[in-house]
Write an enzyme that holds these catalytic residues in place. Sequence first.
Site, PDB file in Angstrom:
ATOM      1  N   GLY A 387       8.362   2.443   9.184  1.00  0.00           N
ATOM      2  CA  GLY A 387       9.304   2.275   8.283  1.00  0.00           C
ATOM      3  C   GLY A 387       8.795   2.426   7.005  1.00  0.00           C
ATOM      4  O   GLY A 387       7.580   2.546   6.834  1.00  0.00           O
ATOM      5  N   GLY A 389       9.847   1.913   2.464  1.00  0.00           N
ATOM      6  CA  GLY A 389      10.354   1.275   1.337  1.00  0.00           C
ATOM      7  C   GLY A 389      10.141   1.732   0.167  1.00  0.00           C
ATOM      8  O   GLY A 389       9.385   2.757  -0.259  1.00  0.00           O
ATOM      9  N   GLY A 390      10.445   1.287  -0.790  1.00  0.00           N
ATOM     10  CA  GLY A 390      10.052   1.367  -2.202  1.00  0.00           C
ATOM     11  C   GLY A 390       8.607   1.295  -2.401  1.00  0.00           C
ATOM     12  O   GLY A 390       7.973   1.974  -3.302  1.00  0.00           O
ATOM     13  N   PHE A 391       8.040   0.320  -1.818  1.00  0.00           N
ATOM     14  CA  PHE A 391       6.383   0.335  -2.117  1.00  0.00           C
ATOM     15  C   PHE A 391       5.630   1.384  -1.318  1.00  0.00           C
ATOM     16  O   PHE A 391       4.625   1.829  -1.427  1.00  0.00           O
ATOM     17  CB  PHE A 391       5.925  -1.089  -1.061  1.00  0.00           C
ATOM     18  CG  PHE A 391       6.467  -1.052   0.119  1.00  0.00           C
ATOM     19  CD1 PHE A 391       5.629  -0.428   1.215  1.00  0.00           C
ATOM     20  CD2 PHE A 391       7.591  -1.783   0.417  1.00  0.00           C
ATOM     21  CE1 PHE A 391       6.208  -0.624   2.588  1.00  0.00           C
ATOM     22  CE2 PHE A 391       8.019  -1.880   1.888  1.00  0.00           C
ATOM     23  CZ  PHE A 391       7.160  -1.200   2.831  1.00  0.00           C
ATOM     24  N   GLU A 393       4.775   3.115   2.872  1.00  0.00           N
ATOM     25  CA  GLU A 393       5.153   3.134   4.391  1.00  0.00           C
ATOM     26  C   GLU A 393       4.512   2.301   4.930  1.00  0.00           C
ATOM     27  O   GLU A 393       3.761   1.679   4.498  1.00  0.00           O
ATOM     28  CB  GLU A 393       4.790   4.614   4.809  1.00  0.00           C
ATOM     29  CG  GLU A 393       5.344   5.817   4.073  1.00  0.00           C
ATOM     30  CD  GLU A 393       4.640   7.005   4.711  1.00  0.00           C
ATOM     31  OE1 GLU A 393       5.503   8.037   4.844  1.00  0.00           O
ATOM     32  OE2 GLU A 393       3.346   7.107   4.611  1.00  0.00           O
ATOM     33  N   VAL A 394       4.933   1.846   6.242  1.00  0.00           N
ATOM     34  CA  VAL A 394       4.209   0.708   7.112  1.00  0.00           C
ATOM     35  C   VAL A 394       3.937   1.600   8.526  1.00  0.00           C
ATOM     36  O   VAL A 394       4.809   2.096   8.924  1.00  0.00           O
ATOM     37  CB  VAL A 394       5.333  -0.473   7.333  1.00  0.00           C
ATOM     38  CG1 VAL A 394       4.566  -1.460   8.276  1.00  0.00           C
ATOM     39  CG2 VAL A 394       5.495  -1.145   6.058  1.00  0.00           C
ATOM     40  N   LYS A 408       0.598  -1.824   5.638  1.00  0.00           N
ATOM     41  CA  LYS A 408       1.460  -1.638   4.446  1.00  0.00           C
ATOM     42  C   LYS A 408       0.742  -0.575   3.563  1.00  0.00           C
ATOM     43  O   LYS A 408      -0.439  -0.951   3.168  1.00  0.00           O
ATOM     44  CB  LYS A 408       1.994  -2.615   3.818  1.00  0.00           C
ATOM     45  CG  LYS A 408       3.079  -2.293   2.508  1.00  0.00           C
ATOM     46  CD  LYS A 408       3.277  -3.393   1.832  1.00  0.00           C
ATOM     47  CE  LYS A 408       4.343  -4.534   2.537  1.00  0.00           C
ATOM     48  NZ  LYS A 408       4.894  -5.326   1.554  1.00  0.00           N
ATOM     49  N   ASP A 504      14.076 -12.226  -2.928  1.00  0.00           N
ATOM     50  CA  ASP A 504      14.499 -10.959  -2.258  1.00  0.00           C
ATOM     51  C   ASP A 504      14.623 -11.354  -0.892  1.00  0.00           C
ATOM     52  O   ASP A 504      14.195 -10.526  -0.049  1.00  0.00           O
ATOM     53  CB  ASP A 504      13.685  -9.985  -2.491  1.00  0.00           C
ATOM     54  CG  ASP A 504      14.045  -8.695  -2.246  1.00  0.00           C
ATOM     55  OD1 ASP A 504      15.245  -8.448  -2.295  1.00  0.00           O
ATOM     56  OD2 ASP A 504      13.541  -7.701  -1.946  1.00  0.00           O
TER      57      ASP A 504
END
Length: 719
Positions: A387, A389-391, A393-394, A408, A504
């Site tokens: 997946g 996100g804002g950070f 990829e994983v 991550k 969060d």
Amino acid sequence: MPWSASGHRHGRGLLLLLAMVASLSTVVTSQDSQFTWSDCQSSAPPSPAPSPSSSSSTNTTFWSNVVALLDALPSAAAPTGFASLSRGNGTDRAFVRGLCRGDSSPANCVTYLRNAALGIRSRCNSSRRAAIWYDDGSGVTVPAPMFCFVSYADTNASTAYEDAFRRPSQNWAEVSDRVTFERTYNALMGRLAARAVNGSGSGTPSPAPMFATGAGVYDPAAPNGTMYGLLECMRDRTAAECERCLNDSVRLLPSCCYGHQGGVVFAYNCYLRMEIYPYYNLALDGPPVLAPAPSMIFVGETQEKKRMNVTLAIAIPVGTVLAVVVIVGVFLYRRRKVNRKKTGPGLSMRDNNSIKEEDIGYVEPEQLNLVVLRAATNNFSEENKLGEGGFGEVFKGTLQDGEHIAVKRLSQDSSQGFQELKNELVLAAKLKHRNLVQLLGVSLQEEKLVIYEYMPNRSLDTFLSDPMRRQQLDWSKRFSIICGIARGLLYLHEESRLKVIHRDLKPSNVLLDADMNPKISDFGIARAFSVDQSRDITRRPVGTLGYMSPEYAYWGHVSTKSDIFSFGVIVLEMVTGRRNNSAYSDTSDSISVLSHVWDKWRAGSMVDVVDPSLAESGYPESEVLNCIEIGLLCVQENPMDRPDASAVVLMLSSPTSTSDDRRAPSRPAFVFSSGLTESDHPSRSGVRSSDGVMLISNKLSSTTTVSENEMSVSELQPR
């Protein structure tokens, strides 16, 4: 500079040389002053230059996969100079890797890998495993770095044959002082091998991993009295494999090419080159190492006294400086140890009442090798992507011992900056609980990578957002997940050495292991408080809309009750099977999950809010009703009306013993519904829009207007 291939210290006859080359399927070419070695692991000799369709082996699925990978290799390896690719399944699966010299530009790397790929396709199309080394032997001063290596195989593991494979080549010319030359060579190569393996040493930082260059002076009076060395390992090898390959190659060159002015050693896992002229950018090196000085014999008492005086003149000030350094170091160490005892490991307190984020000491997790992580994730291939996100990829990875990990990978343009990454590393390294994701390590060599334990069932969000997967969650699993999240919050808020507020908490940050046990993750924006601190005010509220408490979203007031609000939203989502931001478009008057649950709670028809998929497997009504009540209590508008984590855990474990002592839930925050009047709740006021929709809010926002299209603008920064 003329080159030759040799397998003996003093060389062999031309006939023996040709026989050795032919038996090894090794080819030397002189076209454009370049030479190429190839090794085709097959009993059948390779064709000189066959067309792709001239061999029956080229029609196999395995060979088709090899060709596809060779075509993709140049562009994949160009950005970093290395790539390891795979394609296919079962016995047809092919593995290809390519390496350019560490100082190659991306454009040169593409050209050299493309040429090498064409060469290995023409020479080794009947083999299951093969390699080719493409190098420059022209002797031109500081030429473009024209070395690259390409190999393909039917497995990603090295064989014993490949581990032991070494092919040296030497210059024809020899040096006059062989003893000094070899002594300088051993000292230089030992230093470069350590730098290549460990990534440390003198000189400017290496432009690539497992790559080192350097110079050593063996004859200060000679015009070409400096030797230049270059060592490099394949980056998918471990540090131990790199060290073993380099050490064997360093020993091999003098044994085969004693006294010659230069040479190279080709291997499957590493590469060595030494010349008496510069062939790379000398800016990569530190100052050259001088040749070992000859031993001096002092004759007579006067010379001995002079030597003693010089020794004392040097030793006394040096010894004094070392003594001062040791004393200061011991003092600083003891003071740091005393501070750690007072404030806890890794903490520094400015006062006794508060701990700010910048005051939290950095706890460095285990450093993992980037090469190991690239190999574990198949060079961060798309098929291993879990997946993003804002950070960034994983990726899923598998270490050599079979352990699965989640990596991550922070992107260069990530909105999660270094401070958030550091914050996550600090807190994740300190926090240990069965309901928190475990941090395994970090790699900050070329890019920022954080390694966690692998969670095979992904996040809770993947179940709630997918109707088919949600059916796999019967009530016992849902209740177990709710209890696990509550225990994780209890540890963060009350039981850990730090009082940590996540800020969060949401389904996508709750990961599920193989047994569906929940684990809270992502501490990038978490806040750590002292034990007696209850709340703080932040100038920049960050989080996810729909899970942020009103006092935090509006005014930046953050406390443990902020996490409790988020937990309450998750509980109601688990019961209803609906996301908090999913609107009700049926006959219900409610336009959100909180509104729908509150309306049914007031009407006494709680069975209408339960996820219909639970009716098939059945559920205990009393336990579900208890969770709905807990969820409503957690999303109360006033933080003081919400229970703390310990009370939540108690209510979940003993619903009957605490039901009489509970206060009844009042209207939750963020209730948006139609058909309500101000008399429904005297402590709040509402503003009605032209279409009859009323926004229930606190008195401080009673003068706020609602637009006709029900859209609002927020300056919050959701993740």
